[in-house]
Design an enzyme around this catalytic site. Sequence first.
Site, PDB file in Angstrom:
ATOM      1  N   GLU A  58      -2.778   6.424   7.933  1.00 28.94           N
ATOM      2  CA  GLU A  58      -3.577   7.341   7.125  1.00 28.94           C
ATOM      3  C   GLU A  58      -4.433   8.206   8.032  1.00 28.94           C
ATOM      4  O   GLU A  58      -4.874   7.763   9.097  1.00 28.94           O
ATOM      5  CB  GLU A  58      -4.497   6.575   6.165  1.00 28.94           C
ATOM      6  CG  GLU A  58      -3.792   5.926   4.998  1.00 28.94           C
ATOM      7  CD  GLU A  58      -4.774   5.245   4.048  1.00 28.94           C
ATOM      8  OE1 GLU A  58      -5.974   5.151   4.396  1.00 28.94           O
ATOM      9  OE2 GLU A  58      -4.346   4.813   2.977  1.00 28.94           O
ATOM     10  N   HIS A  91     -14.328  -3.388   8.727  1.00 27.05           N
ATOM     11  CA  HIS A  91     -13.676  -3.212   7.424  1.00 27.05           C
ATOM     12  C   HIS A  91     -13.999  -4.322   6.429  1.00 27.05           C
ATOM     13  O   HIS A  91     -13.386  -4.392   5.368  1.00 27.05           O
ATOM     14  CB  HIS A  91     -12.150  -3.080   7.590  1.00 27.05           C
ATOM     15  CG  HIS A  91     -11.740  -2.013   8.557  1.00 27.05           C
ATOM     16  ND1 HIS A  91     -11.937  -0.669   8.305  1.00 27.05           N
ATOM     17  CD2 HIS A  91     -11.168  -2.090   9.790  1.00 27.05           C
ATOM     18  CE1 HIS A  91     -11.497   0.032   9.342  1.00 27.05           C
ATOM     19  NE2 HIS A  91     -11.027  -0.804  10.246  1.00 27.05           N
ATOM     20  N   LYS A 105       0.808  -1.217   0.000  1.00 23.46           N
ATOM     21  CA  LYS A 105       0.000   0.000   0.000  1.00 23.46           C
ATOM     22  C   LYS A 105       0.845   1.272   0.000  1.00 23.46           C
ATOM     23  O   LYS A 105       0.472   2.279  -0.599  1.00 23.46           O
ATOM     24  CB  LYS A 105      -0.951  -0.018   1.187  1.00 23.46           C
ATOM     25  CG  LYS A 105      -2.060  -1.057   1.069  1.00 23.46           C
ATOM     26  CD  LYS A 105      -3.004  -0.969   2.258  1.00 23.46           C
ATOM     27  CE  LYS A 105      -4.208  -1.877   2.077  1.00 23.46           C
ATOM     28  NZ  LYS A 105      -3.862  -3.283   1.965  1.00 23.46           N
ATOM     29  N   ARG A 123      -7.281  -8.337  -8.748  1.00 22.99           N
ATOM     30  CA  ARG A 123      -7.996  -9.608  -8.896  1.00 22.99           C
ATOM     31  C   ARG A 123      -9.465  -9.314  -9.128  1.00 22.99           C
ATOM     32  O   ARG A 123      -9.893  -8.159  -9.120  1.00 22.99           O
ATOM     33  CB  ARG A 123      -7.840 -10.449  -7.633  1.00 22.99           C
ATOM     34  CG  ARG A 123      -8.259  -9.682  -6.368  1.00 22.99           C
ATOM     35  CD  ARG A 123      -8.294 -10.552  -5.152  1.00 22.99           C
ATOM     36  NE  ARG A 123      -8.422  -9.799  -3.920  1.00 22.99           N
ATOM     37  CZ  ARG A 123      -9.547  -9.302  -3.433  1.00 22.99           C
ATOM     38  NH1 ARG A 123     -10.679  -9.474  -4.112  1.00 22.99           N
ATOM     39  NH2 ARG A 123      -9.574  -8.640  -2.295  1.00 22.99           N
TER      40      ARG A 123
END
Length: 632
Positions: free
Chosen positions: A200, A235, A116, A297
């Site tokens: 973040e 999440h 990430k 994917r």
Amino acid sequence: MLRSVLIANRGEIACRIIRTARSLGIRTIAVFSDSDASAPHVRLADDTVHIGPSPAAESYLCADKIIEAAKTTGADAIHPGYGFLSENADFAERVTDSGLIWIGPPPSAIRDMGLKDAAKALMSKADVPTTPGYLGEDQSLKALKSEAQAIGYPVLIKAVAGGGGKGMRKVDDAGDFKDALSSCKREARAAFGDDRVLLEKWIKNPRHIEVQIFGDQHGTIVHLFERDCTLQRRHQKVIEEAPAPGMDPVTRDVVCGAAVRAAQAVDYVGAGTVEFIADGSGPLDPDKIYFMEMNTRLQVEHPVTEMITGVDLVEWQFRIASGEAIPRAQSDISINGWAMEARLYAENPATGFLPSTGTLETFSVPEDKIRVDAGVEAGGSVSPFYDPMIAKLITHGATRDAARIQLADACGQVATHPVANNAGFLAKLLREQAFIDAAITTGFIGDHLDRLTKRPTASAAALGAATRRLHDILGTGDLNAAAAVWRSLPGFRLSADPHLQSDVSIDGEIHSVTLENTPTHSAQVFPNEKGVLLVEQGWAYDVRQPVHTRTGNDPAGSGTITSPMPGRIVAVFVKDGETVQEGQKLVTVEAMKMEHALEAPFDGTVTEVAATIDGQIAEGAILLKLDPLDES
């Protein structure tokens, strides 16, 4: 076109891939573990290969076994589905080095987007807006805590190699940072073999919006519009829909354009999803939508895109892997109506969504009315070794509300037994006024969890229908119960009037039910080996013949801490003789890839610790014992 494909996966996605492959005349090879020997994907495939024991690390994650299976069966290609090895660049490289076709993006693109921190840096160069945060190499607690303070709380800790909500925690203040970081790193190491994290800025009132993209080997990249996956729990996506509500044409062009640039930046080939986080404080604003990550994917929620575009995304995967061009130009791809998907899990909302395993003696979904992508069937098993999703329910309508109502009704008709499910919770979510108004954020479920997971009381008409059905079964001698037993129940008379009272056991508690003659169309009744299963609006009620016994001591305050599920011990926080406070963490159990912390039920002293780190434990296993503190 490919002649044969090995599917390196299981469950509903393996079944989904087989359906499209069969329609194209492609021979399919399924791989399976011990616990999947009789699974639907094994029966549906043209050929099968056993690849090892039930744990994924010894079967579905074994690259050597999968490649050898492909070679032995003469497969042309390997389709990884999602999860397992689908985003493993080393595996993809080994597949192609073995002379097989990899149905997915180039290994270089997987690597570019797999981490990430590197992906965010790359996106910034491609003029794709990213969320403010920390992407540095220093992974020490001191450095990360300092960066979190500089960003400003709340912050989000995310595993660099993460996905699916694993290795991710929101931290509201500095005091919670250390524990959250330790949990993230431990979970990330177990799931991905990499415990590095990034930070973040937490976006307040966040909405989750993603764009389906496709690239071919000729340099063409198109998008198939956006999906909204805002309804999440820990999440993990719960309800998905396409298109995104409130998405105006200008904002759509900006977001979809950014997704295409992201794919172009890594020379993308195949199916992929670019995920964005949007500030949902007001109307969607193109200046307040940020890149989060790219999933290299096929996504779990791909059916909603298929429903609104009329495109079979798996067919496109096969065609592009065969060297063909993308079948449609961007101008030929349009949105038709609205689609929604609900993820049906084998879990119990009433017990904190603990996973439920076992044999599905009853498994009923309204397949004649909606699309159902399932990986199990009646008589099959839900294993503790894999993700607890058992099916996806997908609807399509001319409007958002039409799709929503149809999906809510479908969830209300789902029945599983004795395995628990989340269908009632899903149906309730779909009828929430905030969801109807599209006024939700990713935290909506967590903010209203107690209300959303509280099972309603079954209606009098539904209980009456279940009791009448139970009487019919007992009266015919089924379930080895004689009619005389029923007639002997307190308060019951066979010379029934329309308001006859009868005692029945509902989830272990004895209730007096009125046997009204009023019919009900909102409930279903399923006989089982012990009585009947009543399902109303997706919520299940166990209705049985009552057994009147003396009530023993309530063990709830005994201080014996047992595991609520089968799993693995990943942390033990206390030792013999230690004094603990009510609510203090005692043990963490990992099950189905997620961590569950067990806490002290009262202030007490630890008298025995039976749990050991990395130990495998069964449901109900004793982990430790407490004695209450002497208050004298």
